[in-house]
Design an enzyme around this catalytic site. Structure first.
Site, PDB file in Angstrom:
ATOM      1  N   LYS A  22       1.577  24.549 -31.153  1.00 22.73           N
ATOM      2  CA  LYS A  22       0.912  23.931 -29.939  1.00 22.73           C
ATOM      3  C   LYS A  22       0.083  24.466 -29.069  1.00 22.73           C
ATOM      4  O   LYS A  22      -0.962  24.045 -28.751  1.00 22.73           O
ATOM      5  CB  LYS A  22       2.239  23.299 -29.063  1.00 22.73           C
ATOM      6  CG  LYS A  22       3.314  22.404 -29.938  1.00 22.73           C
ATOM      7  CD  LYS A  22       4.416  21.927 -28.933  1.00 22.73           C
ATOM      8  CE  LYS A  22       5.421  23.330 -28.490  1.00 22.73           C
ATOM      9  NZ  LYS A  22       6.082  23.898 -29.441  1.00 22.73           N
ATOM     10  N   ARG A  96       9.899  17.385 -23.059  1.00 17.23           N
ATOM     11  CA  ARG A  96      10.734  18.104 -24.135  1.00 17.23           C
ATOM     12  C   ARG A  96      12.068  17.250 -24.186  1.00 17.23           C
ATOM     13  O   ARG A  96      13.015  17.719 -24.876  1.00 17.23           O
ATOM     14  CB  ARG A  96      11.107  19.618 -23.829  1.00 17.23           C
ATOM     15  CG  ARG A  96      10.055  20.409 -24.807  1.00 17.23           C
ATOM     16  CD  ARG A  96      10.211  21.939 -24.250  1.00 17.23           C
ATOM     17  NE  ARG A  96      10.165  22.923 -25.094  1.00 17.23           N
ATOM     18  CZ  ARG A  96       8.991  23.660 -25.323  1.00 17.23           C
ATOM     19  NH1 ARG A  96       7.753  23.204 -24.575  1.00 17.23           N
ATOM     20  NH2 ARG A  96       8.807  24.524 -25.960  1.00 17.23           N
ATOM     21  N   ARG A 135       4.576  36.910 -34.500  1.00 15.89           N
ATOM     22  CA  ARG A 135       4.260  37.044 -32.959  1.00 15.89           C
ATOM     23  C   ARG A 135       4.871  38.102 -32.150  1.00 15.89           C
ATOM     24  O   ARG A 135       4.348  38.851 -31.169  1.00 15.89           O
ATOM     25  CB  ARG A 135       4.174  35.689 -32.317  1.00 15.89           C
ATOM     26  CG  ARG A 135       3.772  35.778 -30.883  1.00 15.89           C
ATOM     27  CD  ARG A 135       3.676  34.374 -30.378  1.00 15.89           C
ATOM     28  NE  ARG A 135       4.889  33.614 -30.175  1.00 15.89           N
ATOM     29  CZ  ARG A 135       4.807  32.542 -29.461  1.00 15.89           C
ATOM     30  NH1 ARG A 135       3.759  31.826 -29.497  1.00 15.89           N
ATOM     31  NH2 ARG A 135       6.106  31.878 -29.467  1.00 15.89           N
ATOM     32  N   ARG A 141       6.773  38.862 -27.167  1.00 14.66           N
ATOM     33  CA  ARG A 141       7.425  37.857 -26.045  1.00 14.66           C
ATOM     34  C   ARG A 141       8.752  37.931 -26.150  1.00 14.66           C
ATOM     35  O   ARG A 141       9.475  37.959 -27.258  1.00 14.66           O
ATOM     36  CB  ARG A 141       6.720  36.647 -26.340  1.00 14.66           C
ATOM     37  CG  ARG A 141       6.302  35.495 -25.333  1.00 14.66           C
ATOM     38  CD  ARG A 141       5.682  34.374 -25.767  1.00 14.66           C
ATOM     39  NE  ARG A 141       6.795  33.348 -26.147  1.00 14.66           N
ATOM     40  CZ  ARG A 141       6.305  32.018 -26.301  1.00 14.66           C
ATOM     41  NH1 ARG A 141       5.071  31.660 -26.131  1.00 14.66           N
ATOM     42  NH2 ARG A 141       7.312  31.264 -26.638  1.00 14.66           N
ATOM     43  N   ARG A 152      16.228  28.086 -30.140  1.00 18.59           N
ATOM     44  CA  ARG A 152      15.153  27.182 -29.640  1.00 18.59           C
ATOM     45  C   ARG A 152      15.211  26.129 -30.709  1.00 18.59           C
ATOM     46  O   ARG A 152      14.739  25.069 -30.245  1.00 18.59           O
ATOM     47  CB  ARG A 152      14.064  28.103 -29.725  1.00 18.59           C
ATOM     48  CG  ARG A 152      13.951  28.855 -28.351  1.00 18.59           C
ATOM     49  CD  ARG A 152      12.749  29.936 -28.435  1.00 18.59           C
ATOM     50  NE  ARG A 152      11.555  29.742 -28.564  1.00 18.59           N
ATOM     51  CZ  ARG A 152      10.584  30.551 -28.949  1.00 18.59           C
ATOM     52  NH1 ARG A 152      10.961  31.884 -29.086  1.00 18.59           N
ATOM     53  NH2 ARG A 152       9.369  30.157 -29.154  1.00 18.59           N
TER      54      ARG A 152
HETATM   55  P1  B4P Z   1       2.727  28.137 -31.086  1.00 22.59           P
HETATM   56  O1  B4P Z   1       3.699  27.100 -31.796  1.00 22.59           O
HETATM   57  O2  B4P Z   1       1.314  27.877 -30.551  1.00 22.59           O
HETATM   58  O3  B4P Z   1       3.666  28.606 -29.995  1.00 22.59           O
HETATM   59  P2  B4P Z   1       3.942  27.978 -28.430  1.00 22.59           P
HETATM   60  O4  B4P Z   1       2.974  26.882 -28.109  1.00 22.59           O
HETATM   61  O5  B4P Z   1       4.231  29.295 -27.602  1.00 22.59           O
HETATM   62  O6  B4P Z   1       5.342  27.337 -28.610  1.00 22.59           O
HETATM   63  P3  B4P Z   1       6.745  27.481 -28.226  1.00 22.59           P
HETATM   64  O7  B4P Z   1       7.481  26.319 -28.586  1.00 22.59           O
HETATM   65  O8  B4P Z   1       7.338  28.782 -29.055  1.00 22.59           O
HETATM   66  O9  B4P Z   1       6.644  27.807 -26.652  1.00 22.59           O
HETATM   67  P4  B4P Z   1       6.556  27.326 -25.261  1.00 22.59           P
HETATM   68  O10 B4P Z   1       5.646  28.331 -24.453  1.00 22.59           O
HETATM   69  O11 B4P Z   1       5.911  25.871 -25.370  1.00 22.59           O
HETATM   70  O12 B4P Z   1       2.586  29.690 -31.962  1.00 22.59           O
HETATM   71  C1  B4P Z   1       3.389  30.098 -32.447  1.00 22.59           C
HETATM   72  C2  B4P Z   1       2.828  31.126 -33.322  1.00 22.59           C
HETATM   73  O13 B4P Z   1       2.120  30.576 -34.532  1.00 22.59           O
HETATM   74  C3  B4P Z   1       1.944  31.965 -32.716  1.00 22.59           C
HETATM   75  O14 B4P Z   1       1.799  33.546 -32.880  1.00 22.59           O
HETATM   76  C4  B4P Z   1       0.321  31.386 -33.536  1.00 22.59           C
HETATM   77  O15 B4P Z   1      -0.569  32.476 -33.613  1.00 22.59           O
HETATM   78  C5  B4P Z   1       0.967  31.087 -34.810  1.00 22.59           C
HETATM   79  N1  B4P Z   1       0.256  30.251 -35.331  1.00 22.59           N
HETATM   80  C6  B4P Z   1      -0.042  28.967 -34.845  1.00 22.59           C
HETATM   81  N2  B4P Z   1      -0.878  28.256 -35.569  1.00 22.59           N
HETATM   82  C7  B4P Z   1      -0.917  28.537 -36.758  1.00 22.59           C
HETATM   83  C8  B4P Z   1      -1.331  28.348 -37.967  1.00 22.59           C
HETATM   84  N3  B4P Z   1      -1.961  27.072 -38.388  1.00 22.59           N
HETATM   85  N4  B4P Z   1      -0.927  29.359 -39.040  1.00 22.59           N
HETATM   86  C9  B4P Z   1      -0.336  30.375 -39.040  1.00 22.59           C
HETATM   87  N5  B4P Z   1      -0.042  30.862 -37.746  1.00 22.59           N
HETATM   88  C10 B4P Z   1       0.023  29.881 -36.908  1.00 22.59           C
HETATM   89  O16 B4P Z   1       7.962  27.370 -24.667  1.00 22.59           O
HETATM   90  C11 B4P Z   1       8.689  28.480 -24.340  1.00 22.59           C
HETATM   91  C12 B4P Z   1       9.902  28.348 -23.464  1.00 22.59           C
HETATM   92  O17 B4P Z   1       9.574  27.809 -22.226  1.00 22.59           O
HETATM   93  C13 B4P Z   1      10.777  27.185 -24.092  1.00 22.59           C
HETATM   94  O18 B4P Z   1      11.835  27.828 -25.012  1.00 22.59           O
HETATM   95  C14 B4P Z   1      11.513  26.747 -22.744  1.00 22.59           C
HETATM   96  O19 B4P Z   1      12.662  27.612 -22.421  1.00 22.59           O
HETATM   97  C15 B4P Z   1      10.315  26.886 -21.632  1.00 22.59           C
HETATM   98  N6  B4P Z   1       9.854  25.353 -21.628  1.00 22.59           N
HETATM   99  C16 B4P Z   1       8.671  25.288 -21.996  1.00 22.59           C
HETATM  100  N7  B4P Z   1       8.258  23.957 -21.780  1.00 22.59           N
HETATM  101  C17 B4P Z   1       9.257  23.391 -21.284  1.00 22.59           C
HETATM  102  C18 B4P Z   1       9.909  21.789 -20.796  1.00 22.59           C
HETATM  103  N8  B4P Z   1       8.983  20.992 -20.826  1.00 22.59           N
HETATM  104  N9  B4P Z   1      10.912  21.821 -20.382  1.00 22.59           N
HETATM  105  C19 B4P Z   1      12.033  22.657 -20.500  1.00 22.59           C
HETATM  106  N10 B4P Z   1      11.593  24.139 -20.618  1.00 22.59           N
HETATM  107  C20 B4P Z   1      10.298  24.195 -21.121  1.00 22.59           C
END
Ligand code: B4P
Length: 194
Positions: A22, A96, A135, A141, A152
């Site tokens: 994402k 979410r 990551r 992180r 998660r």
């Molecule tokens: P991503 O999947 O991009 O990770 P993310 O956006 O950070 O999602 P995530 O759900 O983990 O965290 P968020 O910040 O939203 O990438 C993951 C890895 O994969 C990276 O290393 C990337 O390089 C790699 N990758 C990506 N694409 C790839 C590909 N095509 N091939 C290979 N590798 C690839 O949320 C974090 C926390 O914040 C949540 O757990 C929650 O506590 C809180 N939170 C956020 N939004 C919330 C909401 N709306 N409500 C309540 N809590 C919330």
């Protein structure tokens, strides 16, 4: 609202399990379409870094892999969306929960805009865990450890996955295979968008 301002508005939602890409895609997609990127995860991490009240409340919840309370998230998103004229946003990681989705519907209706499309990035769980652990090695992180990652995933299944049906029923959902090189995934997303 005039017809031309309606045409200028755009609201894209990017959904998917943790590690689906994402954040990675949001950056590129927002740039490609001239959208303002709102990543609730990034916004929360910024609050934690700055030591705000919200950051202090969110830190232990995020570190446990749980979701930050709806009312805090909704207020944070509302404040950002209200700044936008016209509304041109990419929402990454929001909504979410069902309550967040309902609050978003109400807010968008107040602002007289509608959702353009909801993109669901699909990747199987073993690949998700692999990406997040890799990551963890690169960025350290605090919520990218095996115990938290597992939680998660469960939180996603329980609280976020039901939204897929919600958006499927509304006809707004676009499924995209999130496996493969980042730029290929980006092309697939572009292909399903109006
Ligand atoms: P991503 O999947 O991009 O990770 P993310 O956006 O950070 O999602 P995530 O759900 O983990 O965290 P968020 O910040 O939203 O990438 C993951 C890895 O994969 C990276 O290393 C990337 O390089 C790699 N990758 C990506 N694409 C790839 C590909 N095509 N091939 C290979 N590798 C690839 O949320 C974090 C926390 O914040 C949540 O757990 C929650 O506590 C809180 N939170 C956020 N939004 C919330 C909401 N709306 N409500 C309540 N809590 C919330």
């Amino acid at each position: 609202m005039t017809d031309s301002s309606v045409a200028q508005t755009e609201v894209l939602l990017l959904m998917g399990p943790p590690g689906a890409g994402k954040g990675t895609q949001a950056l590129k997609l927002a740039q490609a379409r001239g959208l303002h990127k709102l990543s609730t995860g990034d916004m929360l991490r910024d609050h934690v870094k700055r030591g705000t009240d919200l950051g202090r409340q969110a830190k232990s919840i995020m570190d446990a892999g749980e979701l930050v309370p709806d009312e805090l998230i909704i207020a944070m998103v509302r404040a950002e969306l209200e700044k936008q004229t016209p509304v041109r946003v990419l929402l990454d990681g929001f909504p979410r929960t069902a309550a967040q989705a309902e609050a978003l519907d109400r807010l968008l209706s107040e602002l007289q805009v509608s959702i353009t499309a909801v993109v669901l990035l699909e990747v199987q769980e073993d690949e998700l865990v692999k990406r997040l652990l890799s990551r963890a090695e690169r960025e350290g992180r605090s919520d990218d450890n095996e115990t938290t990652i597992r939680n998660r995933m469960q939180v996603y299944q329980r609280q976020t996955k039901p939204l897929i049906d919600y958006y499927q029923r509304s006809g707004q959902l676009r499924h995209v295979n999130g496996l493969g090189p980042v730029d290929e995934v980006l092309v697939r997303i572009a292909e399903v968008l109006p």
